[in-house]
Design a protein around this motif. Structure first.
Motif, PDB file in Angstrom:
ATOM      1  N   ARG A   1       9.190 -13.163   3.878  1.00  0.00           N
ATOM      2  CA  ARG A   1       8.650 -11.851   3.178  1.00  0.00           C
ATOM      3  C   ARG A   1       8.017 -12.069   1.941  1.00  0.00           C
ATOM      4  NH1 ARG A   1      12.227  -6.404   2.243  1.00  0.00           N
ATOM      5  NH2 ARG A   1      10.362  -5.263   1.547  1.00  0.00           N
ATOM      6  N   ALA A   2       6.858 -11.575   1.901  1.00  0.00           N
ATOM      7  CA  ALA A   2       6.077 -11.636   0.526  1.00  0.00           C
ATOM      8  C   ALA A   2       6.012 -10.144  -0.123  1.00  0.00           C
ATOM      9  CB  ALA A   2       4.711 -12.195   1.029  1.00  0.00           C
ATOM     10  N   ASN A   3       6.133 -10.311  -1.246  1.00  0.00           N
ATOM     11  CA  ASN A   3       5.715  -8.767  -2.090  1.00  0.00           C
ATOM     12  C   ASN A   3       4.798  -9.437  -3.225  1.00  0.00           C
ATOM     13  OD1 ASN A   3       8.871  -8.489  -1.291  1.00  0.00           O
ATOM     14  ND2 ASN A   3       8.009  -6.491  -2.513  1.00  0.00           N
ATOM     15  N   ALA A   4       3.733  -8.390  -3.038  1.00  0.00           N
ATOM     16  CA  ALA A   4       2.832  -8.879  -4.312  1.00  0.00           C
ATOM     17  C   ALA A   4       2.577  -7.527  -5.016  1.00  0.00           C
ATOM     18  CB  ALA A   4       1.470  -9.159  -3.567  1.00  0.00           C
ATOM     19  N   GLN A   5       2.074  -7.641  -6.350  1.00  0.00           N
ATOM     20  CA  GLN A   5       1.707  -6.549  -7.435  1.00  0.00           C
ATOM     21  C   GLN A   5       0.589  -6.925  -7.996  1.00  0.00           C
ATOM     22  OE1 GLN A   5       4.721  -5.633 -10.038  1.00  0.00           O
ATOM     23  NE2 GLN A   5       4.754  -3.627  -9.402  1.00  0.00           N
ATOM     24  N   TYR A   6      -0.319  -5.826  -8.056  1.00  0.00           N
ATOM     25  CA  TYR A   6      -1.690  -5.927  -8.615  1.00  0.00           C
ATOM     26  C   TYR A   6      -1.423  -5.271  -9.862  1.00  0.00           C
ATOM     27  CZ  TYR A   6      -6.745  -5.516  -9.707  1.00  0.00           C
ATOM     28  OH  TYR A   6      -7.718  -5.454 -10.455  1.00  0.00           O
TER      29      TYR A   6
ATOM     30  N   THR B   1       6.915  -8.813   6.385  1.00  0.00           N
ATOM     31  CA  THR B   1       7.618  -9.733   6.773  1.00  0.00           C
ATOM     32  C   THR B   1       6.888 -10.511   8.155  1.00  0.00           C
ATOM     33  OG1 THR B   1       9.410  -8.706   6.094  1.00  0.00           O
ATOM     34  CG2 THR B   1      10.131 -10.308   7.443  1.00  0.00           C
ATOM     35  N   ARG B   2       7.014 -11.829   8.483  1.00  0.00           N
ATOM     36  CA  ARG B   2       6.927 -12.578   9.722  1.00  0.00           C
ATOM     37  C   ARG B   2       8.000 -13.493   9.632  1.00  0.00           C
ATOM     38  NH1 ARG B   2       3.559  -9.315   8.664  1.00  0.00           N
ATOM     39  NH2 ARG B   2       1.207  -9.515   9.134  1.00  0.00           N
ATOM     40  N   ALA B   3       8.103 -13.997  11.071  1.00  0.00           N
ATOM     41  CA  ALA B   3       9.169 -14.769  11.647  1.00  0.00           C
ATOM     42  C   ALA B   3       8.587 -15.985  12.165  1.00  0.00           C
ATOM     43  CB  ALA B   3      10.014 -14.100  12.674  1.00  0.00           C
ATOM     44  N   PHE B   4       9.004 -17.271  11.889  1.00  0.00           N
ATOM     45  CA  PHE B   4       8.207 -18.475  12.326  1.00  0.00           C
ATOM     46  C   PHE B   4       9.348 -19.261  13.058  1.00  0.00           C
ATOM     47  CE2 PHE B   4       5.948 -17.271   8.567  1.00  0.00           C
ATOM     48  CZ  PHE B   4       4.615 -17.568   9.103  1.00  0.00           C
ATOM     49  N   ASP B   5       8.864 -19.900  13.977  1.00  0.00           N
ATOM     50  CA  ASP B   5       9.818 -20.822  14.967  1.00  0.00           C
ATOM     51  C   ASP B   5      10.085 -22.219  14.445  1.00  0.00           C
ATOM     52  OD1 ASP B   5      10.249 -19.008  16.913  1.00  0.00           O
ATOM     53  OD2 ASP B   5       8.538 -19.434  18.068  1.00  0.00           O
ATOM     54  N   THR B   6      10.858 -22.127  13.047  1.00  0.00           N
ATOM     55  CA  THR B   6      11.446 -23.371  12.517  1.00  0.00           C
ATOM     56  C   THR B   6      12.564 -23.152  11.877  1.00  0.00           C
ATOM     57  OG1 THR B   6      10.922 -25.023  10.980  1.00  0.00           O
ATOM     58  CG2 THR B   6       9.781 -22.871  10.651  1.00  0.00           C
TER      59      THR B   6
ATOM     60  N   LEU C   1      -6.602 -12.051 -11.718  1.00  0.00           N
ATOM     61  CA  LEU C   1      -7.993 -11.579 -10.817  1.00  0.00           C
ATOM     62  C   LEU C   1      -8.631 -10.594 -11.785  1.00  0.00           C
ATOM     63  CD1 LEU C   1      -8.321 -11.780  -7.851  1.00  0.00           C
ATOM     64  CD2 LEU C   1      -7.604  -9.496  -7.605  1.00  0.00           C
ATOM     65  N   GLY C   2      -9.807 -11.200 -12.274  1.00  0.00           N
ATOM     66  CA  GLY C   2     -10.469 -10.352 -13.608  1.00  0.00           C
ATOM     67  C   GLY C   2      -9.689 -10.256 -14.663  1.00  0.00           C
ATOM     68  N   ASN C   3      -9.208  -9.207 -15.007  1.00  0.00           N
ATOM     69  CA  ASN C   3      -8.313  -9.144 -16.283  1.00  0.00           C
ATOM     70  C   ASN C   3      -7.062  -8.722 -15.806  1.00  0.00           C
ATOM     71  OD1 ASN C   3      -9.761  -9.971 -18.487  1.00  0.00           O
ATOM     72  ND2 ASN C   3     -10.880  -7.665 -18.716  1.00  0.00           N
ATOM     73  N   ALA C   4      -6.772  -8.587 -14.546  1.00  0.00           N
ATOM     74  CA  ALA C   4      -5.352  -8.242 -14.215  1.00  0.00           C
ATOM     75  C   ALA C   4      -4.483  -9.229 -13.559  1.00  0.00           C
ATOM     76  CB  ALA C   4      -5.623  -7.219 -13.069  1.00  0.00           C
ATOM     77  N   VAL C   5      -3.161  -9.121 -13.598  1.00  0.00           N
ATOM     78  CA  VAL C   5      -2.393 -10.196 -13.224  1.00  0.00           C
ATOM     79  C   VAL C   5      -1.856  -9.845 -11.704  1.00  0.00           C
ATOM     80  CG1 VAL C   5      -0.188 -11.232 -13.559  1.00  0.00           C
ATOM     81  CG2 VAL C   5      -1.627 -10.554 -15.521  1.00  0.00           C
ATOM     82  N   VAL C   6      -1.926 -10.631 -10.997  1.00  0.00           N
ATOM     83  CA  VAL C   6      -1.347 -10.426  -9.880  1.00  0.00           C
ATOM     84  C   VAL C   6      -0.149 -11.378  -9.677  1.00  0.00           C
ATOM     85  CG1 VAL C   6      -1.592 -10.860  -7.285  1.00  0.00           C
ATOM     86  CG2 VAL C   6      -3.547 -10.053  -8.528  1.00  0.00           C
ATOM     87  N   SER C   7       1.293 -10.803  -9.245  1.00  0.00           N
ATOM     88  CA  SER C   7       2.393 -11.378  -9.277  1.00  0.00           C
ATOM     89  C   SER C   7       3.046 -11.451  -7.717  1.00  0.00           C
ATOM     90  CB  SER C   7       3.445 -11.119 -10.183  1.00  0.00           C
ATOM     91  OG  SER C   7       3.630  -9.685 -10.361  1.00  0.00           O
ATOM     92  N   MET C   8       3.634 -12.491  -7.327  1.00  0.00           N
ATOM     93  CA  MET C   8       4.101 -12.442  -5.921  1.00  0.00           C
ATOM     94  C   MET C   8       5.245 -13.267  -5.779  1.00  0.00           C
ATOM     95  SD  MET C   8       1.861 -13.009  -2.413  1.00  0.00           S
ATOM     96  CE  MET C   8       1.718 -14.709  -2.297  1.00  0.00           C
ATOM     97  N   THR C   9       6.264 -12.598  -4.926  1.00  0.00           N
ATOM     98  CA  THR C   9       7.311 -13.231  -4.558  1.00  0.00           C
ATOM     99  C   THR C   9       7.442 -13.449  -3.232  1.00  0.00           C
ATOM    100  OG1 THR C   9       8.576 -12.329  -6.510  1.00  0.00           O
ATOM    101  CG2 THR C   9       9.921 -13.164  -4.616  1.00  0.00           C
ATOM    102  N   VAL C  10       7.779 -14.792  -2.838  1.00  0.00           N
ATOM    103  CA  VAL C  10       8.028 -14.914  -1.430  1.00  0.00           C
ATOM    104  C   VAL C  10       9.087 -15.308  -1.205  1.00  0.00           C
ATOM    105  CG1 VAL C  10       7.324 -16.386   0.737  1.00  0.00           C
ATOM    106  CG2 VAL C  10       5.647 -15.655  -1.127  1.00  0.00           C
ATOM    107  N   VAL C  11      10.085 -14.943  -0.203  1.00  0.00           N
ATOM    108  CA  VAL C  11      11.609 -15.439   0.284  1.00  0.00           C
ATOM    109  C   VAL C  11      11.620 -15.758   1.664  1.00  0.00           C
ATOM    110  CG1 VAL C  11      13.935 -14.243   0.427  1.00  0.00           C
ATOM    111  CG2 VAL C  11      12.645 -13.538  -1.549  1.00  0.00           C
ATOM    112  N   VAL C  12      12.268 -16.856   1.561  1.00  0.00           N
ATOM    113  CA  VAL C  12      12.514 -17.557   2.987  1.00  0.00           C
ATOM    114  C   VAL C  12      13.983 -17.373   3.315  1.00  0.00           C
ATOM    115  CG1 VAL C  12      12.196 -19.637   4.213  1.00  0.00           C
ATOM    116  CG2 VAL C  12      10.325 -18.808   2.525  1.00  0.00           C
TER     117      VAL C  12
END
Lengths: 181, 144
Positions: free
Chosen positions: B109-114, B45-50, B87-98
């Motif tokens: 917040r970002a969640n990634a899976q390899y 998680t990171r916070a942004f001033d907006t 990525l090569g033969n693997a799938v990277v999936s990612m969810t980002v929630v604002v």
């Protein structure tokens, strides 16, 4: 007395191998932009001289249907449309080569020939920075299965011809929408 | 006397093997995380001033596209964006929630899976937030 160091050596080599195997599993830095990302952006992006977001996004959906894609998901407020398409992936040349090899060598290469593919498309429409134009960005991926129904290849499509074809169709569709056809 | 001992040993080994084999398919494994819940949140998680959620989501989408992701789904109410890349033969999936944090900030917040492995490496997420910062012209702030 001499035997001991030899075992130790073997043990250390074995241990190192295990450590290296353990390392290989997850690559690092895959969320860093690659060097060619600006070129890829140029390939995937087009600008249209209009501020009518609704017109562009309906045209995008229309083009995807023209290209026989099925719409999977959309969030119109963010200008996102994602779609997919199942298609044939049989290449006559590849099959002919495999059959020839099988006859000559008695191998089973035909089982590894491409059979079918799923192409995923995702289109994002948003206003340009100055707010005077609409920016469209499309990205394509595909998964290929072989004759034994195994995934044989996965890739992001970067063939300029495919993107050109998409945008040619989109320009036509925007014209057709404007003419209410 | 010796034969019966051997039988008991074989029986015990078989029993153990059967027991272990039965254990193998626990659903609990899917819910395990290496890091603690608090630490995982601070890595991801990171916070942004907006407070412009829509613009933030659009920037998240374009950053993910720059990273070769194809966007599969998005939802403005949840603030979620989901994408995948190869990525090569693997799938990277990612969810980002604002989502909003107070009146002046947004949390990303970002969640990634390899493949079948969840990414819990801080440096990988840091790379993503650096790319997002550049696109936003804003600084990502660490959240405690």
């Amino acid at each position: 007395m001499k035997k001991r160091p030899r075992y130790l050596k073997l043990f250390i080599i074995g241990f190192l191998c295990l450590v290296l195997v353990g390392c290989a599993s997850i690559p690092k830095g895959f969320l860093k932009p690659t060097e060619g990302y600006l070129e890829t952006r140029e390939l995937q992006m087009r600008q249209y001289d209009t501020t009518d977001e609704k017109q562009i996004i309906t045209s995008v959906a229309g083009v995807l249907q023209d290209l026989e894609f099925t719409l999977d998901a959309s969030e119109t407020e963010l200008g996102l449309v994602s779609a997919s398409k199942k298609a044939d992936a049989v290449s006559k040349g590849q099959v002919a080569g495999a059959v020839l090899l099988d006859i000559l060598c008695g191998s089973h290469n035909t089982a590894y020939c491409d059979k079918s593919q799923v192409v995923k498309a995702s289109v994002v429409v948003k206003p340009s920075l100055d707010g005077k134009k609409m920016v469209v960005r499309v990205t394509f991926q595909r998964i290929v299965w072989n004759m034994s129904n195994q995934v044989s290849r996965v890739e992001t499509i970067k063939d300029p011809e495919i993107y050109k074809k998409f945008y040619d169709s989109l320009s036509k569709a925007i014209f057709l929408e404007a003419q209410k056809i | 006397m010796k034969k019966s001992k051997i039988f008991i040993v074989i029986f015990c080994v078989l029993f153990l093997a059967a027991g272990l084999y039965g254990c193998a398919t626990g659903a609990g494994k899917a819910f395990e995380t290496k890091e603690s819940q608090v630490k995982l949140r601070s890595i991801q998680t990171r916070a942004f001033d907006t407070t412009d959620k829509k613009k933030m989501m659009q920037t998240v989408i374009s950053t993910m596209q720059d990273l070769d992701f194809v966007i599969d789904k998005a939802d403005i109410l949840l603030g979620s964006v989901t994408g995948s890349k190869f990525l090569g033969n693997a799938v990277v999936s990612m969810t980002v929630v604002v989502r909003p944090r107070g009146d002046k900030q947004l949390l990303v917040r970002a969640n990634a899976q390899y493949g079948i492995t969840s990414i819990e490496d801080p440096a990988t997420y840091q790379d993503f937030f650096v790319a997002l910062e550049k696109a936003l012209f804003l600084t990502a702030q660490q959240v405690d």
